[in-house]
Scaffold this motif. Structure first.
Motif, PDB file in Angstrom:
ATOM      1  N   GLU A  83       0.825  -1.212   0.000  1.00 55.41           N
ATOM      2  CA  GLU A  83       0.000   0.000   0.000  1.00 55.41           C
ATOM      3  C   GLU A  83       0.860   1.264   0.000  1.00 55.41           C
ATOM      4  OE1 GLU A  83      -3.457   0.088   2.648  1.00 55.41           O
ATOM      5  OE2 GLU A  83      -3.168  -2.064   2.939  1.00 55.41           O
ATOM      6  N   LEU A  84       1.958   1.235   0.735  1.00 55.04           N
ATOM      7  CA  LEU A  84       2.863   2.387   0.761  1.00 55.04           C
ATOM      8  C   LEU A  84       3.522   2.600  -0.606  1.00 55.04           C
ATOM      9  CD1 LEU A  84       4.519   1.876   4.259  1.00 55.04           C
ATOM     10  CD2 LEU A  84       2.954   3.727   3.604  1.00 55.04           C
ATOM     11  N   LYS A  85       3.857   1.503  -1.275  1.00 51.20           N
ATOM     12  CA  LYS A  85       4.443   1.623  -2.611  1.00 51.20           C
ATOM     13  C   LYS A  85       3.428   2.195  -3.599  1.00 51.20           C
ATOM     14  CE  LYS A  85       8.003  -1.926  -2.353  1.00 51.20           C
ATOM     15  NZ  LYS A  85       8.634  -3.053  -3.050  1.00 51.20           N
ATOM     16  N   ALA A  86       2.157   1.812  -3.438  1.00 49.78           N
ATOM     17  CA  ALA A  86       1.106   2.298  -4.335  1.00 49.78           C
ATOM     18  C   ALA A  86       0.766   3.766  -4.080  1.00 49.78           C
ATOM     19  CB  ALA A  86      -0.147   1.436  -4.185  1.00 49.78           C
ATOM     20  N   SER A  87       0.895   4.195  -2.833  1.00 54.22           N
ATOM     21  CA  SER A  87       0.585   5.575  -2.460  1.00 54.22           C
ATOM     22  C   SER A  87       1.654   6.055  -1.481  1.00 54.22           C
ATOM     23  CB  SER A  87      -0.807   5.627  -1.824  1.00 54.22           C
ATOM     24  OG  SER A  87      -1.157   6.945  -1.519  1.00 54.22           O
ATOM     25  N   PRO A  88       2.836   6.417  -1.999  1.00 51.94           N
ATOM     26  CA  PRO A  88       3.972   6.722  -1.119  1.00 51.94           C
ATOM     27  C   PRO A  88       3.751   7.938  -0.230  1.00 51.94           C
ATOM     28  CG  PRO A  88       4.678   6.478  -3.402  1.00 51.94           C
ATOM     29  CD  PRO A  88       3.190   6.523  -3.402  1.00 51.94           C
ATOM     30  N   PRO A  89       4.148   7.814   1.029  1.00 56.04           N
ATOM     31  CA  PRO A  89       4.131   8.984   1.906  1.00 56.04           C
ATOM     32  C   PRO A  89       5.250   9.933   1.499  1.00 56.04           C
ATOM     33  CG  PRO A  89       5.174   7.146   3.014  1.00 56.04           C
ATOM     34  CD  PRO A  89       4.666   6.627   1.696  1.00 56.04           C
ATOM     35  N   ALA A  90       5.102  11.194   1.817  1.00 56.29           N
ATOM     36  CA  ALA A  90       6.177  12.153   1.527  1.00 56.29           C
ATOM     37  C   ALA A  90       7.416  11.803   2.340  1.00 56.29           C
ATOM     38  CB  ALA A  90       5.715  13.570   1.836  1.00 56.29           C
ATOM     39  N   LEU A  91       7.206  11.510   3.630  1.00 54.78           N
ATOM     40  CA  LEU A  91       8.321  11.182   4.513  1.00 54.78           C
ATOM     41  C   LEU A  91       7.976  10.013   5.418  1.00 54.78           C
ATOM     42  CD1 LEU A  91       9.322  14.784   5.734  1.00 54.78           C
ATOM     43  CD2 LEU A  91      10.437  13.441   3.943  1.00 54.78           C
ATOM     44  N   VAL A  92       8.990   9.230   5.741  1.00 58.76           N
ATOM     45  CA  VAL A  92       8.875   8.158   6.727  1.00 58.76           C
ATOM     46  C   VAL A  92       9.898   8.445   7.819  1.00 58.76           C
ATOM     47  CG1 VAL A  92       9.139   5.684   7.178  1.00 58.76           C
ATOM     48  CG2 VAL A  92       8.108   6.458   5.035  1.00 58.76           C
ATOM     49  N   ILE A  93       9.451   8.428   9.072  1.00 53.66           N
ATOM     50  CA  ILE A  93      10.326   8.685  10.216  1.00 53.66           C
ATOM     51  C   ILE A  93      10.436   7.398  11.016  1.00 53.66           C
ATOM     52  CG2 ILE A  93      10.673  10.033  12.326  1.00 53.66           C
ATOM     53  CD1 ILE A  93       8.199  11.448  10.003  1.00 53.66           C
ATOM     54  N   ILE A  94      11.665   6.926  11.223  1.00 53.60           N
ATOM     55  CA  ILE A  94      11.864   5.724  12.030  1.00 53.60           C
ATOM     56  C   ILE A  94      12.958   5.966  13.066  1.00 53.60           C
ATOM     57  CG2 ILE A  94      11.128   4.119  10.226  1.00 53.60           C
ATOM     58  CD1 ILE A  94      14.179   3.414   9.908  1.00 53.60           C
ATOM     59  N   ARG A  95      12.962   5.088  14.049  1.00 54.09           N
ATOM     60  CA  ARG A  95      14.070   4.992  14.992  1.00 54.09           C
ATOM     61  C   ARG A  95      14.710   3.634  14.718  1.00 54.09           C
ATOM     62  NH1 ARG A  95      11.855   6.147  20.814  1.00 54.09           N
ATOM     63  NH2 ARG A  95      10.204   4.772  20.129  1.00 54.09           N
TER      64      ARG A  95
END
Length: 134
Positions: A83-95
């Motif tokens: 789903e993320l690949k189909a509708s990519p977020p502008a940014l992803v924040i991880i630790r």
């Protein structure tokens, strides 16, 4: 019990959320590299707080990315990545090594489909990585 609960709530609010050291730096990056209508995704504690602070939406309307959601198979990580690949977020924040940032399959998606834009350090919370995925 009331004193312990109050102390726990103050710690949760102060150290785990609003006043963590890298908060301002991460929020500023979001404001400078996204626009209203863009979405964020990532760490269940951090990404949601930053989305609220920067007035951005959470991708897939999916704020609870706690690692147990995926490990218990309540939500399919494979389907979420699709789903993320189909509708990519502008940014992803991880630790890294914490939460969703500890899941090899998810970090593999980030390395393949996104570009690391920022690395912020926090004395209490550790490292934060921000990926652009447009």
């Amino acid at each position: 019990l009331i004193i312990n609960t109050s102390a726990a709530l103050v710690r949760l609010y102060t150290f785990d959320f609003v006043e963590f050291q890298a908060f301002g730096e991460l929020k500023q990056h979001i404001l400078e590299h996204t626009k209203p209508g863009d979405t964020l995704f990532g760490d269940s504690n951090t990404a949601t707080l930053l989305a609220l602070a920067a007035n951005r939406d959470i991708a897939l309307n999916f704020p609870d990315t706690n690692i147990q959601v995926f490990e218990s198979k309540v939500v399919s990580l494979e389907d979420t990545i699709k789903e993320l690949k189909a509708s990519p977020p502008a940014l992803v924040i991880i630790r890294p090594t914490r939460g969703i940032g500890a899941l090899e399959q998810f970090t593999g998606y980030l390395e393949q489909d996104c570009t690391q834009e920022k690395h912020a350090k926090d004395q209490l919370q550790g490292d934060f990585l921000v990926y652009g995925c447009r």
